[in-house]
Design an enzyme around this catalytic site. Structure first.
Site, PDB file in Angstrom:
ATOM      1  N   ASN A   1       1.139  -1.277  -0.132  1.00 60.11           N
ATOM      2  CA  ASN A   1      -0.007   0.033  -0.081  1.00 60.11           C
ATOM      3  C   ASN A   1       0.889   1.101  -0.150  1.00 60.11           C
ATOM      4  O   ASN A   1       1.802   1.393   0.542  1.00 60.11           O
ATOM      5  CB  ASN A   1      -0.866  -0.115   1.315  1.00 60.11           C
TER       6      ASN A   1
ATOM      7  N   ASP B   1      -0.626   4.172   1.043  1.00 62.60           N
ATOM      8  CA  ASP B   1      -1.057   5.219   1.930  1.00 62.60           C
ATOM      9  C   ASP B   1      -0.336   4.740   3.129  1.00 62.60           C
ATOM     10  O   ASP B   1       0.832   4.220   3.311  1.00 62.60           O
ATOM     11  CB  ASP B   1      -2.687   4.685   2.311  1.00 62.60           C
TER      12      ASP B   1
ATOM     13  N   HIS C   1       5.835  -0.788  -2.879  1.00 61.58           N
ATOM     14  CA  HIS C   1       5.228  -0.062  -4.069  1.00 61.58           C
ATOM     15  C   HIS C   1       5.385   1.240  -4.009  1.00 61.58           C
ATOM     16  O   HIS C   1       4.609   2.005  -4.653  1.00 61.58           O
ATOM     17  CB  HIS C   1       3.878  -0.683  -4.269  1.00 61.58           C
TER      18      HIS C   1
ATOM     19  N   GLY D   1      -5.101  -9.402   3.065  1.00 61.56           N
ATOM     20  CA  GLY D   1      -5.910  -8.117   2.003  1.00 61.56           C
ATOM     21  C   GLY D   1      -5.280  -7.934   0.766  1.00 61.56           C
ATOM     22  O   GLY D   1      -5.070  -6.884   0.418  1.00 61.56           O
TER      23      GLY D   1
END
Ligand code: BJW
Length: 237
Positions: free
Chosen positions: A91, A93, A115, A181
């Site tokens: 993620n 974020d 990433h 997830g």
């Protein structure tokens, strides 16, 4: 179950209940675009306005979302863990970062954004990375090179994910690997379970539904991350 060296891999599903859309759901992030068609260096070269605008919107959304019970359960585990603990997130974020700022981790913990990170940018000429909390213009000048531009510090398709050496070394030494997830649709992250198995680790999938690589896990628990992640980690010391 006594484990010493832990690697956790997280994907978009852990942030879904915080209000950050996943990539491959029907209402996924690119709204009408396949992520594979637009998250590439070629797409950025072709249409920098579209790509910068997309990341600007997501950067602006960050202050409105908050870590959820799954992020907090990982941070609580990191605070009491007595071995090596690598948290690898796909993620971009900053929800893990914020959860760990509240509950500081024990010695032996590390967090890798493989990433990239929405709140950073890098120079197209030198690769130098800088914090960037605001919008990026399509032709944002780089402070690092007179001919450079700043682009989102994001790993697009066809680019090498970050810190792979450290990740592969941790997987080769881990005895517990937990994927949370993530759909198992994107490589090399989808192959981490095989590297962990090769090291002899116990492998666990925590996901809303079976991932594309679910058959490779020793143990699978399906359900929303805010339920299955705290429940699974409460049993670990
Ligand atoms: C919940 C939930 C809830 C929902 N609770 N769960 C052919 C074969 C094999 C590989 C390739 C191939 N052709 C090309 C490749 C390589 C390519 C690739 O994988 N392509 C695929 C499309 C096949 N990979 C790359 O190019 C990578 N680089 C590379 O391979 O370099 C060479 C190399 C060689 C050797 C070693 C190492 C490297 C780069 C990949 C870059 C990915 N970038 C993106 C965009 C990032 C920026 C952005 O955010 O915009 O990263 S794509 C996108 O997918 C993003 C994500 O991090 C990544 C993974 O997605 P994720 O997190 O799994 O999300 P979803 O939406 O797919 O799944 C969510 C899951 O959560 C679902 O399962 C839900 O059920 C679940 N869920 N709600 C729990 N409440």
């Amino acid at each position: 179950m006594a484990h010493r060296n832990l690697v956790i891999l997280t994907g978009a599903g852990i942030s879904a209940e915080s209000g950050v859309p996943t990539f491959r759901a029907d209402d996924g992030l690119w709204m009408g675009h396949r992520i594979e068609d637009v998250a590439t260096p070629e797409a950025f070269a072709r249409d920098p306005v579209l790509v910068q605008d997309f990341y600007n919107q997501r950067r602006r959304q960050l202050p409105t979302v908050h870590p959820n019970a799954a992020h907090r359960a990982i941070a609580d585990l990191a605070a009491r863990w007595r071995g090596d603990f690598l948290l690898v997130t796909q993620n971009v974020d900053d929800l893990h970062d914020r959860a760990h700022a509240v509950t500081p981790p024990a010695h032996g913990f590390d967090l890798i954004h493989m990433h990239g990170e929405l709140l950073k940018a890098h120079c197209t000429r030198t690769g130098q990375v800088c914090d960037w909390p605001g919008d990026l213009a399509p032709d944002q000048p780089s402070p690092h090179h007179p001919q450079g531009r700043l682009r989102p510090h994001i790993v697009w398709f066809g680019e090498m994910p970050l810190h792979m050496d450290r990740i592969e070394a941790a997987l080769a030494a881990c005895d517990l690997f937990v994927a949370i997830g993530t759909s198992g649709a994107v490589w090399p992250a989808a192959g981490f379970v095989q590297l962990a198995r090769r090291a002899g680790a116990h492998t666990v999938e925590l996901n809303l539904e079976p991932s594309q690589v679910t058959d490779l896990f020793d143990e699978v628990r399906h359900g929303p991350a805010t339920a299955v992640v705290p429940a699974f980690f409460s049993s670990l010391t």
